[in-house]
Structures are given as C-alpha cells and as structure tokens.
Design a protein around this motif. Structure first.
Motif, PDB file in Angstrom:
ATOM      1  N   ILE A 226      74.428  -9.641  83.364  1.00  0.00           N
ATOM      2  CA  ILE A 226      75.713  -9.734  84.065  1.00  0.00           C
ATOM      3  C   ILE A 226      76.852  -9.247  83.178  1.00  0.00           C
ATOM      4  N   ILE A 227      76.852  -9.690  81.933  1.00  0.00           N
ATOM      5  CA  ILE A 227      77.911  -9.279  81.001  1.00  0.00           C
ATOM      6  C   ILE A 227      77.841  -7.778  80.733  1.00  0.00           C
ATOM      7  N   GLN A 228      76.624  -7.300  80.486  1.00  0.00           N
ATOM      8  CA  GLN A 228      76.455  -5.874  80.180  1.00  0.00           C
ATOM      9  C   GLN A 228      76.802  -5.010  81.377  1.00  0.00           C
ATOM     10  N   LEU A 229      76.498  -5.476  82.587  1.00  0.00           N
ATOM     11  CA  LEU A 229      76.833  -4.714  83.792  1.00  0.00           C
ATOM     12  C   LEU A 229      78.346  -4.597  83.937  1.00  0.00           C
ATOM     13  N   ALA A 230      79.072  -5.678  83.663  1.00  0.00           N
ATOM     14  CA  ALA A 230      80.532  -5.637  83.759  1.00  0.00           C
ATOM     15  C   ALA A 230      81.120  -4.709  82.696  1.00  0.00           C
ATOM     16  N   TYR A 231      80.654  -4.855  81.453  1.00  0.00           N
ATOM     17  CA  TYR A 231      81.194  -4.002  80.384  1.00  0.00           C
ATOM     18  C   TYR A 231      80.902  -2.530  80.645  1.00  0.00           C
ATOM     19  N   THR A 232      79.659  -2.228  80.981  1.00  0.00           N
ATOM     20  CA  THR A 232      79.293  -0.827  81.166  1.00  0.00           C
ATOM     21  C   THR A 232      79.877  -0.238  82.448  1.00  0.00           C
ATOM     22  N   SER A 233      80.293  -1.073  83.380  1.00  0.00           N
ATOM     23  CA  SER A 233      81.023  -0.545  84.543  1.00  0.00           C
ATOM     24  C   SER A 233      82.333   0.084  84.088  1.00  0.00           C
ATOM     25  N   GLY A 234      83.004  -0.578  83.137  1.00  0.00           N
ATOM     26  CA  GLY A 234      84.210   0.014  82.572  1.00  0.00           C
ATOM     27  C   GLY A 234      83.923   1.271  81.782  1.00  0.00           C
ATOM     28  N   VAL A 235      82.832   1.244  81.016  1.00  0.00           N
ATOM     29  CA  VAL A 235      82.466   2.406  80.209  1.00  0.00           C
ATOM     30  C   VAL A 235      82.121   3.604  81.098  1.00  0.00           C
ATOM     31  N   THR A 236      81.357   3.356  82.161  1.00  0.00           N
ATOM     32  CA  THR A 236      80.964   4.465  83.025  1.00  0.00           C
ATOM     33  C   THR A 236      82.133   4.972  83.874  1.00  0.00           C
ATOM     34  N   ALA A 237      83.050   4.071  84.235  1.00  0.00           N
ATOM     35  CA  ALA A 237      84.263   4.549  84.909  1.00  0.00           C
ATOM     36  C   ALA A 237      85.011   5.509  84.001  1.00  0.00           C
ATOM     37  N   PHE A 238      85.047   5.184  82.725  1.00  0.00           N
ATOM     38  CA  PHE A 238      85.679   6.058  81.731  1.00  0.00           C
ATOM     39  C   PHE A 238      84.910   7.371  81.597  1.00  0.00           C
ATOM     40  N   TYR A 239      83.600   7.289  81.329  1.00  0.00           N
ATOM     41  CA  TYR A 239      82.797   8.498  81.117  1.00  0.00           C
ATOM     42  C   TYR A 239      82.823   9.430  82.333  1.00  0.00           C
ATOM     43  N   ASP A 240      82.656   8.850  83.520  1.00  0.00           N
ATOM     44  CA  ASP A 240      82.511   9.675  84.716  1.00  0.00           C
ATOM     45  C   ASP A 240      83.814  10.324  85.155  1.00  0.00           C
ATOM     46  N   PHE A 241      84.943   9.630  84.929  1.00  0.00           N
ATOM     47  CA  PHE A 241      86.164  10.097  85.570  1.00  0.00           C
ATOM     48  C   PHE A 241      87.273  10.535  84.626  1.00  0.00           C
ATOM     49  N   PHE A 242      87.116  10.360  83.300  1.00  0.00           N
ATOM     50  CA  PHE A 242      88.163  10.926  82.451  1.00  0.00           C
ATOM     51  C   PHE A 242      88.151  12.456  82.486  1.00  0.00           C
ATOM     52  N   PRO A 243      86.979  13.157  82.694  1.00  0.00           N
ATOM     53  CA  PRO A 243      87.060  14.608  82.853  1.00  0.00           C
ATOM     54  C   PRO A 243      87.869  15.021  84.087  1.00  0.00           C
ATOM     55  N   LEU A 244      87.705  14.275  85.198  1.00  0.00           N
ATOM     56  CA  LEU A 244      88.484  14.578  86.394  1.00  0.00           C
ATOM     57  C   LEU A 244      89.958  14.268  86.157  1.00  0.00           C
ATOM     58  N   TRP A 245      90.242  13.192  85.432  1.00  0.00           N
ATOM     59  CA  TRP A 245      91.624  12.860  85.049  1.00  0.00           C
ATOM     60  C   TRP A 245      92.228  13.993  84.225  1.00  0.00           C
ATOM     61  N   LEU A 246      91.435  14.589  83.337  1.00  0.00           N
ATOM     62  CA  LEU A 246      91.927  15.701  82.523  1.00  0.00           C
ATOM     63  C   LEU A 246      92.233  16.929  83.366  1.00  0.00           C
ATOM     64  N   VAL A 247      91.507  17.108  84.455  1.00  0.00           N
ATOM     65  CA  VAL A 247      91.801  18.223  85.365  1.00  0.00           C
ATOM     66  C   VAL A 247      93.087  17.957  86.126  1.00  0.00           C
ATOM     67  N   GLU A 248      93.259  16.711  86.593  1.00  0.00           N
ATOM     68  CA  GLU A 248      94.373  16.400  87.485  1.00  0.00           C
ATOM     69  C   GLU A 248      95.688  16.115  86.758  1.00  0.00           C
ATOM     70  N   VAL A 249      95.645  15.469  85.594  1.00  0.00           N
ATOM     71  CA  VAL A 249      96.883  15.069  84.915  1.00  0.00           C
ATOM     72  C   VAL A 249      97.370  16.127  83.936  1.00  0.00           C
ATOM     73  N   PRO A 250      96.636  16.439  82.843  1.00  0.00           N
ATOM     74  CA  PRO A 250      97.135  17.499  81.963  1.00  0.00           C
ATOM     75  C   PRO A 250      96.773  18.905  82.429  1.00  0.00           C
ATOM     76  N   GLY A 251      95.941  19.041  83.500  1.00  0.00           N
ATOM     77  CA  GLY A 251      95.602  20.353  84.039  1.00  0.00           C
ATOM     78  C   GLY A 251      94.592  21.116  83.203  1.00  0.00           C
ATOM     79  N   TYR A 252      93.658  20.410  82.561  1.00  0.00           N
ATOM     80  CA  TYR A 252      92.663  21.064  81.712  1.00  0.00           C
ATOM     81  C   TYR A 252      91.562  21.698  82.550  1.00  0.00           C
ATOM     82  N   HIS A 253      90.878  22.692  81.943  1.00  0.00           N
ATOM     83  CA  HIS A 253      89.693  23.300  82.542  1.00  0.00           C
ATOM     84  C   HIS A 253      88.492  22.994  81.645  1.00  0.00           C
TER      85      HIS A 253
END
Length: 408
Positions: A226-253
C-alpha cells in the motif's frame, strides 16, 4: 563467482536492459502531440493525448506481468536461463516496435510495447541474484550500484534517442535491439550454468502459484504494498508526464526532453553511488525523509513555472535514488526468507501497477491540464511518506513484543 564479477554482470544487465526501455520517452510526447495527423496519433479518431496515455500504460502493463512472474520463476528455474530468455525476447520486441512505426500501425505498436515490457521485467531477477550472494553492507552497496546502472540506462537511452532521431524515428529502437542482444551475450559469458531443477512443476504452475502477489497474504508485506503503491504513483506521475509538461510549458521538443532527462538521470546515477554507504540513521527513517523530498520535487513541477519545474525535475533524482537504494536492501533483510525473487518482484510490480493506473488516469486529466496529474501524484507520495513514519512505529512495537515473548 567472485563478488566483483557478479556485481558487474548484474549492473551491465540492468544498464543495457534499461537503455531499451528508456528510448521512447523523448520520442512519444512530440509524436502524439504533433499537429499533423497520422495513423498513430489519430487511430480510430481518438484524442492524441488519450492514445499517448495508452501507449504509456501498455509497456508498464507488460512490465507488471513480467516482473510478477520472472522473479518467482527465477527462484524455480534459476537466474541465468530467465535472464537469457528475457533479454533475447525483449530485443525481438524492440525490432517489432521499429517496424510498427515504419508502417504506422498503432495496434502493432501497442502489442510490441507490451511484449517488450513483459520480457524486460527482469530487474527483480538481477536484484535477487545479488541478494542471493551478498550480505550486509556489501549487499546494500551492490544494490545501490545496480540502481545506479538502471538510472544510467535512463540517461543513456534518452541521449541515444535524441542523437539518433536525425536518422529516423526507428533508429533508436534498432539500437535497443542490438543493446539487448549484447546483454544476452554478456549474461551467457558472465553467469555460470546452474544445475537443472529436479522439480516436476511446469512453468504455468509456477506462474499461477508462485507469483509475487501471493506475498500480500503476509500482513507486513500488504502494508508495504500500500505504501509503495502510493509513493510510486507519485513517481510514475512524474516520469510519465514531465516530458509532456516540457512540451507544453517550456515548449521543448525531443532533444530538449532528452537533455533534461539526461540531467535528471545523471543526478540519480551519481546519487546511487553514495546512497548505499553505511548510515547511522534507521533505514525506514531514511526512506521516509527521501520520500517526502521526492514528493516535494514533483509538486514543484506541477505548481512552478518553467525554470522552477526544470530545476525540480533534475533535483528529484537525488531523493528518489536514495529511496530506491535503501528500500530493496531493507526488504531483503526483513523478508528475504520468503524468496528473494518474489520479494524483489513485488517491489517492482508495485511500481508498474502504479504506472498503469497513473498513465490511464493521467491521459484523462491531461485533457484538462497536465499539471493536475503531477499535483495528484505529489499528494500520494506525501501520504506515503507520512504513513511510513507510523508503520515504522508499528513494526518497532511488534519486534519488541516478539523479543519479549522469545525471552520467556
């Protein structure tokens, strides 16, 4: 086998396997966020971000199943044959991925990513291999080096993608194919052949009765899950979507994403080398502190501007590296009697289960705003850090009670 050779073999395996898994991260966000429609980002007329979310979640689904099965199967059939088979099979998966991009076949692309994930779920086997042979501080240091090799793979993979994309979108996947075939050759040379098992159980019986989720019958491991699922949910939200954030916010390719990812993984790799050193602080106390720091970094990406977010992306590497170095070693010491392959498999499968859930949920929330899934992930990881503190007190009380009973 001497310890240095064993550790080197495990680390090279982790590095070369992770290179292949990391390649798509700079490639997929621009591909599915492109203005021009194609058969990949407009399959069946579905929104590109939804297709992107499915593409993100299908590989972790394969990793989830593969990790849950490969660890326990290596307990039954041996580490070497499982590692050889999975490395060669993953190489085939990357070759199919490259071909699916050539013909722009989204279903084949999804199938290939699933197969690749299924067979690249062998990190738990490499961890179990080290846990089998090593003890004490040497085991902690070796697992930290293994994590460093994994993070170096996430560094090398995006860099290869950024550099080789100029020759075609399929080139990085062919590089991954070659890298994984090299992995298989390295495993064949470095690891000694194991005695064949005399047990008569089939692989299907092992998969059905010995998978890692059977460990959830143990109350302590259920709490860990349960603890690991909660922690890694935050980690995977970061891993999966910071590249999309980089496309949308600073406009990176792709190249910009690759360089930011390289900086992040460089920090994680260097941090892992120091994370395994002996510490006077109790393991769960270290785990709790670094879980909170990692959650804070994810929140800074979701709530900050472009420069704050980029700095937080890179800084995230340090606390996450320490967390992932200390937790497996602590679990190995406390739960290793239940089967090192199964225990390490449970840790890894929890990460992949979180990845699937967050990728699917995030594909919907990003239709509103990508930052929402990042903030939600940060809150889940912060809850995990808070819960670890209470769990530490519960385990201490239990250990004290058992020690008192054994004294009589």
């Amino acid at each position: 086998m001497k310890h240095p050779l064993l550790i080197t073999a495990a680390c090279l395996l982790a590095l070369l396997s992770t290179v292949g898994a990391a390649l798509p991260y700079p490639i997929l966000p621009p591909l599915f966020a492109a203005d021009a429609s194609n058969n990949l980002n407009h399959f069946l007329g579905l929104p590109p971000k939804l297709l992107f979310g499915i593409a993100l979640s299908i590989n972790p689904l394969g990793l989830l199943i593969g990790t849950a099965l490969l660890g326990p199967m290596s307990d039954r059939y041996g580490r070497r044959p499982v590692l050889l088979t999975s490395a060669i099979g993953a190489a085939v998966g990357h070759a199919i991925t490259a071909w699916s991009l050539v013909i722009q076949n989204y279903p084949l692309f999804i199938l290939a990513r699933f197969i690749t994930g299924l067979l690249e779920g062998n990190a738990s086997v490499a961890r179990a291999m080290l846990a089998d042979k090593l003890e004490g501080d040497v085991r902690v240091q070796a697992l930290a080096w293994l994590n460093g090799a994994v993070y170096s793979g996430w560094l090398v993979g995006p860099l290869i993608a950024g550099i080789t994309l100029q020759w075609g979108v399929t080139v990085p996947f062919w590089v991954a194919t070659v890298a994984l075939l090299m992995t298989a050759g390295m495993v064949a040379i470095a690891l000694p052949k194991e005695r064949p098992s005399h047990l008569s159980t089939s692989w299907w019986q092992v998969a059905k009765s010995k998978h890692s989720f059977n460990l959830l019958k143990v109350p302590e491991l259920k709490q860990l899950f349960i603890i690991q699922l909660a922690y890694t949910s935050g980690v995977t939200a970061f891993y999966d979507f910071f590249p999309l954030w980089l496309v949308e916010v600073p406009g990176y390719h792709s190249k910009g994403i690759a360089w930011v990812t390289a900086a992040l993984c460089g920090v994680m790799a260097l941090s892992s080398l120091a994370a395994g050193k002996p510490s006077s602080r109790p393991p769960l106390e270290r785990i709790r502190f670094h879980a909170f720091c990692a959650a804070s970094a994810v929140a800074a990406v979701g709530l900050g501007n472009a420069w704050i977010g980029i700095a937080a992306i890179i800084a995230f590497g340090f606390p996450n590296a320490v967390y992932n170095a200390v937790l497996p070693s602590w679990c190995s010491e406390r739960f290793g009697h239940l089967g090192q392959g199964a225990v390490m498999g449970l840790i890894s499968t929890t990460f992949y289960l979180a990845n699937i859930m967050i990728a699917l949920l995030g594909s919907l929330l990003t239709l509103i705003d990508t930052r929402i899934i990042l903030v939600l992930g940060a809150l889940l990881s912060m809850w995990a850090a808070w819960r670890i503190g209470h769990w530490e007190a519960e385990l201490a009380a239990k250990d004290a009670a058992e020690a008192a009973e054994s004294a009589f």
